[in-house]
Design a protein around this motif. Structure first.
Motif, PDB file in Angstrom:
ATOM      1  N   GLY A 180      31.186  44.877  39.126  1.00  0.00           N
ATOM      2  CA  GLY A 180      31.760  44.831  37.833  1.00  0.00           C
ATOM      3  C   GLY A 180      33.297  44.783  38.442  1.00  0.00           C
ATOM      4  O   GLY A 180      33.959  44.126  37.640  1.00  0.00           O
ATOM      5  N   HIS A 181      33.548  45.669  39.277  1.00  0.00           N
ATOM      6  CA  HIS A 181      35.197  45.954  39.760  1.00  0.00           C
ATOM      7  C   HIS A 181      35.590  44.518  40.400  1.00  0.00           C
ATOM      8  O   HIS A 181      36.916  44.071  39.929  1.00  0.00           O
ATOM      9  CB  HIS A 181      35.221  47.082  40.601  1.00  0.00           C
ATOM     10  CG  HIS A 181      36.682  47.191  41.097  1.00  0.00           C
ATOM     11  ND1 HIS A 181      37.445  47.839  39.856  1.00  0.00           N
ATOM     12  CD2 HIS A 181      37.418  47.054  42.176  1.00  0.00           C
ATOM     13  CE1 HIS A 181      38.617  47.775  40.268  1.00  0.00           C
ATOM     14  NE2 HIS A 181      38.565  47.505  41.617  1.00  0.00           N
ATOM     15  N   LEU A 182      34.785  43.921  41.227  1.00  0.00           N
ATOM     16  CA  LEU A 182      35.197  42.536  41.706  1.00  0.00           C
ATOM     17  C   LEU A 182      35.245  41.496  40.616  1.00  0.00           C
ATOM     18  O   LEU A 182      36.249  40.723  41.026  1.00  0.00           O
ATOM     19  CB  LEU A 182      34.094  42.205  42.917  1.00  0.00           C
ATOM     20  CG  LEU A 182      34.132  43.173  43.983  1.00  0.00           C
ATOM     21  CD1 LEU A 182      33.273  42.705  44.956  1.00  0.00           C
ATOM     22  CD2 LEU A 182      35.798  43.143  44.866  1.00  0.00           C
ATOM     23  N   LEU A 183      34.642  41.609  39.731  1.00  0.00           N
ATOM     24  CA  LEU A 183      34.418  40.604  38.657  1.00  0.00           C
ATOM     25  C   LEU A 183      35.193  40.888  37.211  1.00  0.00           C
ATOM     26  O   LEU A 183      35.528  40.122  36.409  1.00  0.00           O
ATOM     27  CB  LEU A 183      33.049  40.462  38.198  1.00  0.00           C
ATOM     28  CG  LEU A 183      31.909  39.720  39.213  1.00  0.00           C
ATOM     29  CD1 LEU A 183      30.593  39.783  38.573  1.00  0.00           C
ATOM     30  CD2 LEU A 183      32.373  38.270  39.392  1.00  0.00           C
ATOM     31  N   ARG A 184      35.990  41.919  37.534  1.00  0.00           N
ATOM     32  CA  ARG A 184      36.835  42.447  36.315  1.00  0.00           C
ATOM     33  C   ARG A 184      37.938  41.406  35.919  1.00  0.00           C
ATOM     34  O   ARG A 184      38.105  41.149  34.446  1.00  0.00           O
ATOM     35  CB  ARG A 184      37.526  43.664  36.755  1.00  0.00           C
ATOM     36  CG  ARG A 184      38.763  43.990  35.848  1.00  0.00           C
ATOM     37  CD  ARG A 184      39.540  45.311  36.495  1.00  0.00           C
ATOM     38  NE  ARG A 184      40.594  45.736  35.584  1.00  0.00           N
ATOM     39  CZ  ARG A 184      40.524  46.246  34.317  1.00  0.00           C
ATOM     40  NH1 ARG A 184      39.523  46.686  33.739  1.00  0.00           N
ATOM     41  NH2 ARG A 184      41.857  46.375  33.733  1.00  0.00           N
ATOM     42  N   PRO A 185      38.479  40.656  36.733  1.00  0.00           N
ATOM     43  CA  PRO A 185      39.635  39.784  36.368  1.00  0.00           C
ATOM     44  C   PRO A 185      38.853  38.601  35.239  1.00  0.00           C
ATOM     45  O   PRO A 185      39.421  38.032  34.554  1.00  0.00           O
ATOM     46  CB  PRO A 185      40.105  38.895  37.654  1.00  0.00           C
ATOM     47  CG  PRO A 185      39.893  39.821  38.687  1.00  0.00           C
ATOM     48  CD  PRO A 185      38.686  40.834  38.255  1.00  0.00           C
ATOM     49  N   TYR A 186      37.551  38.397  35.451  1.00  0.00           N
ATOM     50  CA  TYR A 186      36.775  37.203  34.702  1.00  0.00           C
ATOM     51  C   TYR A 186      36.240  37.987  33.375  1.00  0.00           C
ATOM     52  O   TYR A 186      36.019  37.070  32.244  1.00  0.00           O
ATOM     53  CB  TYR A 186      35.634  36.620  35.425  1.00  0.00           C
ATOM     54  CG  TYR A 186      35.963  35.987  36.683  1.00  0.00           C
ATOM     55  CD1 TYR A 186      36.423  35.013  36.757  1.00  0.00           C
ATOM     56  CD2 TYR A 186      35.764  36.789  37.843  1.00  0.00           C
ATOM     57  CE1 TYR A 186      36.909  34.252  37.984  1.00  0.00           C
ATOM     58  CE2 TYR A 186      36.180  36.333  38.941  1.00  0.00           C
ATOM     59  CZ  TYR A 186      36.481  35.024  39.218  1.00  0.00           C
ATOM     60  OH  TYR A 186      36.766  34.340  40.420  1.00  0.00           O
ATOM     61  N   PHE A 187      36.233  39.290  33.330  1.00  0.00           N
ATOM     62  CA  PHE A 187      35.968  39.826  31.940  1.00  0.00           C
ATOM     63  C   PHE A 187      36.798  40.477  31.350  1.00  0.00           C
ATOM     64  O   PHE A 187      36.512  41.155  30.176  1.00  0.00           O
ATOM     65  CB  PHE A 187      34.820  41.254  32.391  1.00  0.00           C
ATOM     66  CG  PHE A 187      33.435  40.269  32.967  1.00  0.00           C
ATOM     67  CD1 PHE A 187      32.309  40.162  31.964  1.00  0.00           C
ATOM     68  CD2 PHE A 187      33.323  40.126  34.276  1.00  0.00           C
ATOM     69  CE1 PHE A 187      31.219  39.582  32.377  1.00  0.00           C
ATOM     70  CE2 PHE A 187      32.042  39.481  34.384  1.00  0.00           C
ATOM     71  CZ  PHE A 187      31.012  39.381  33.750  1.00  0.00           C
ATOM     72  N   ASP A 188      38.127  40.604  31.958  1.00  0.00           N
ATOM     73  CA  ASP A 188      39.323  41.373  31.330  1.00  0.00           C
ATOM     74  C   ASP A 188      39.446  40.894  29.678  1.00  0.00           C
ATOM     75  O   ASP A 188      39.607  41.611  28.604  1.00  0.00           O
ATOM     76  CB  ASP A 188      40.523  41.160  31.947  1.00  0.00           C
ATOM     77  CG  ASP A 188      41.663  42.343  31.698  1.00  0.00           C
ATOM     78  OD1 ASP A 188      41.273  43.430  31.124  1.00  0.00           O
ATOM     79  OD2 ASP A 188      42.778  41.753  31.491  1.00  0.00           O
ATOM     80  N   THR A 189      39.646  39.461  29.489  1.00  0.00           N
ATOM     81  CA  THR A 189      39.498  39.141  28.373  1.00  0.00           C
ATOM     82  C   THR A 189      38.581  39.355  27.388  1.00  0.00           C
ATOM     83  O   THR A 189      38.535  39.679  25.966  1.00  0.00           O
ATOM     84  CB  THR A 189      39.843  37.333  28.178  1.00  0.00           C
ATOM     85  OG1 THR A 189      41.035  37.371  29.148  1.00  0.00           O
ATOM     86  CG2 THR A 189      40.242  36.969  26.908  1.00  0.00           C
ATOM     87  N   LEU A 190      37.219  39.088  27.768  1.00  0.00           N
ATOM     88  CA  LEU A 190      36.161  39.476  26.887  1.00  0.00           C
ATOM     89  C   LEU A 190      36.209  41.051  26.581  1.00  0.00           C
ATOM     90  O   LEU A 190      35.842  41.295  25.354  1.00  0.00           O
ATOM     91  CB  LEU A 190      34.791  39.214  27.830  1.00  0.00           C
ATOM     92  CG  LEU A 190      33.493  39.488  27.059  1.00  0.00           C
ATOM     93  CD1 LEU A 190      33.544  38.612  25.842  1.00  0.00           C
ATOM     94  CD2 LEU A 190      32.472  39.379  28.230  1.00  0.00           C
ATOM     95  N   PHE A 191      36.573  41.969  27.440  1.00  0.00           N
ATOM     96  CA  PHE A 191      36.658  43.310  27.204  1.00  0.00           C
ATOM     97  C   PHE A 191      37.502  43.597  26.067  1.00  0.00           C
ATOM     98  O   PHE A 191      37.320  44.300  25.019  1.00  0.00           O
ATOM     99  CB  PHE A 191      36.939  44.055  28.374  1.00  0.00           C
ATOM    100  CG  PHE A 191      35.634  44.374  29.413  1.00  0.00           C
ATOM    101  CD1 PHE A 191      34.470  43.731  29.036  1.00  0.00           C
ATOM    102  CD2 PHE A 191      36.063  44.951  30.616  1.00  0.00           C
ATOM    103  CE1 PHE A 191      33.619  43.999  29.871  1.00  0.00           C
ATOM    104  CE2 PHE A 191      35.076  45.227  31.416  1.00  0.00           C
ATOM    105  CZ  PHE A 191      33.837  44.668  31.159  1.00  0.00           C
ATOM    106  N   LYS A 192      38.676  42.923  26.026  1.00  0.00           N
ATOM    107  CA  LYS A 192      39.756  42.945  25.071  1.00  0.00           C
ATOM    108  C   LYS A 192      39.035  42.633  23.462  1.00  0.00           C
ATOM    109  O   LYS A 192      39.624  42.995  22.586  1.00  0.00           O
ATOM    110  CB  LYS A 192      41.260  42.402  25.214  1.00  0.00           C
ATOM    111  CG  LYS A 192      41.706  43.110  26.645  1.00  0.00           C
ATOM    112  CD  LYS A 192      42.902  42.167  27.004  1.00  0.00           C
ATOM    113  CE  LYS A 192      43.591  42.848  28.160  1.00  0.00           C
ATOM    114  NZ  LYS A 192      44.703  42.022  28.715  1.00  0.00           N
ATOM    115  N   ARG A 193      38.507  41.696  23.710  1.00  0.00           N
ATOM    116  CA  ARG A 193      37.861  41.120  22.408  1.00  0.00           C
ATOM    117  C   ARG A 193      36.930  41.653  21.814  1.00  0.00           C
ATOM    118  O   ARG A 193      36.592  41.970  20.561  1.00  0.00           O
ATOM    119  CB  ARG A 193      37.335  39.735  22.734  1.00  0.00           C
ATOM    120  CG  ARG A 193      38.695  38.701  22.690  1.00  0.00           C
ATOM    121  CD  ARG A 193      38.091  37.094  22.990  1.00  0.00           C
ATOM    122  NE  ARG A 193      39.364  36.347  23.137  1.00  0.00           N
ATOM    123  CZ  ARG A 193      39.054  34.719  23.804  1.00  0.00           C
ATOM    124  NH1 ARG A 193      37.785  34.525  23.746  1.00  0.00           N
ATOM    125  NH2 ARG A 193      39.971  34.176  24.021  1.00  0.00           N
TER     126      ARG A 193
END
Length: 319
Positions: A180-193
């Motif tokens: 999860g931490h390594l893939l954080r940059p790919y999920f950052d926008t999704l988390f905000k939405r």
């Protein structure tokens, strides 16, 4: 109607409702077997989300404000476990041996994130430092807590070997967290939405794990072993641990010369324990029949820490 600030929130009532449901309608038979696999997946998802929500900057900032974070972590991982062992002659007569092991497990857990940051914000503390400290505590907890538990608790219960426990912890907890931490940059926008939706997923997974744990404990005769006097004893123990930890961390914060904002951050960061980490972790570290008893002290401590900490935060806010 305005909610009284120091009353438990709706999620706390859901936690209690889940325990009641498991007490009267516990999972058994094939349903319990299927639930076990679903619970394993839910725990992996939880720790994946924990890793994905941990800001990389929180780790970096944890080094720059090291004195404050060292104080908070000393309360979380040093003062609490020492209290659990030193106060044993006072604590254990109020409860049975299994519940006392649950108290020790509570003492070895990392700090909570959501409520620590929220309470720090209400009281006018250093919110960025609170986010960094709580996030760093979660990261260290995944690494430190299993070793503390394996060395000090499960070894007395005849559990699996240290190597087997470490391998299981890595596969079910650490691997999803790192992914999860390594893939954080790919999920950052999704988390905000989808922040609110992810919060429901996060909390729903915890409720599922609690239902599974308490179902196994109820089938194993949980409520035949625990009396209402022991529940009252757990509340007294939770109050003692909470007040002593608050005195420790706030007193040292004053002694070290921290300003008011940092003292507030230390108070709510060091004297709280994480239900979101503790409940899933118990499923990996303890047997199914034992986990429900082990997390009962944690749930009562969670309830008490919310009520007392909210009252203190409101008082600090008025000041």
């Amino acid at each position: 109607m305005k909610r009284i600030p120091f009353l438990p929130d709706s999620y706390t009532f859901l936690l209690v409702g889940t325990v009641v449901l498991a007490s009267y309608l516990p999972a058994s038979g094939m349903f319990a077997v299927g639930l076990k696999y679903i619970t394993v997946a839910a725990i992996a998802l939880l720790f994946f989300l924990h890793g994905a929500k941990l800001p990389r900057q929180a780790i970096i900032d944890g080094v720059t404000h090291w004195r404050l974070h060292a104080l908070i972590l000393s309360c979380t991982f040093l003062f609490f476990p020492v209290m659990g062992f030193v106060l044993r002659p006072l604590l254990q007569p109020m409860i049975n041996h299994e519940l006392y092991l649950g108290v020790l497990y509570l003492c070895m857990l990392p700090a909570t994130v959501q409520s620590a940051v929220a309470l720090t914000s209400i009281a006018g503390g250093n919110v960025p430092a609170s986010v960094c400290s709580a996030s760093f505590s979660t990261l260290l907890g995944i690494l430190i807590t299993p070793f503390l538990v394996n060395g000090l608790i499960t070894s007395t219960m005849g559990s699996a070997s240290t190597f087997d426990s470490i391998a299981q912890i890595f596969m079910q907890l650490m691997l999803p967290f790192l992914a999860g931490h390594l893939l954080r940059p790919y999920f950052d926008t999704l988390f905000k939405r989808t922040g609110k939706l992810l919060s429901f997923v996060d909390r729903g997974a915890i409720l599922l794990v609690i239902y599974s744990a308490f179902s196994a404990a109820v089938v194993g005769g949980l409520w035949q072993k625990i009396s209402w006097e022991m529940i009252a004893g757990l509340l007294v123990i939770s109050f003692i641990l909470l007040i002593l930890s608050m005195i420790y961390v706030y007193g040292l914060a004053i002694w070290f010369g921290f300003n008011r904002e940092d003292r507030i951050t230390a108070l709510f960061g060091g004297a709280q324990k994480s239900l979101a980490t503790g409940v899933p972790m118990s499923q990996v570290l303890f047997s199914a029949a034992t986990a429900g008893v082990i997390v009962l002290p944690l749930m009562l401590f969670h309830l008490l820490q919310l009520i007392i900490s909210s009252m203190i935060a409101q008082k600090l806010k008025r000041q």
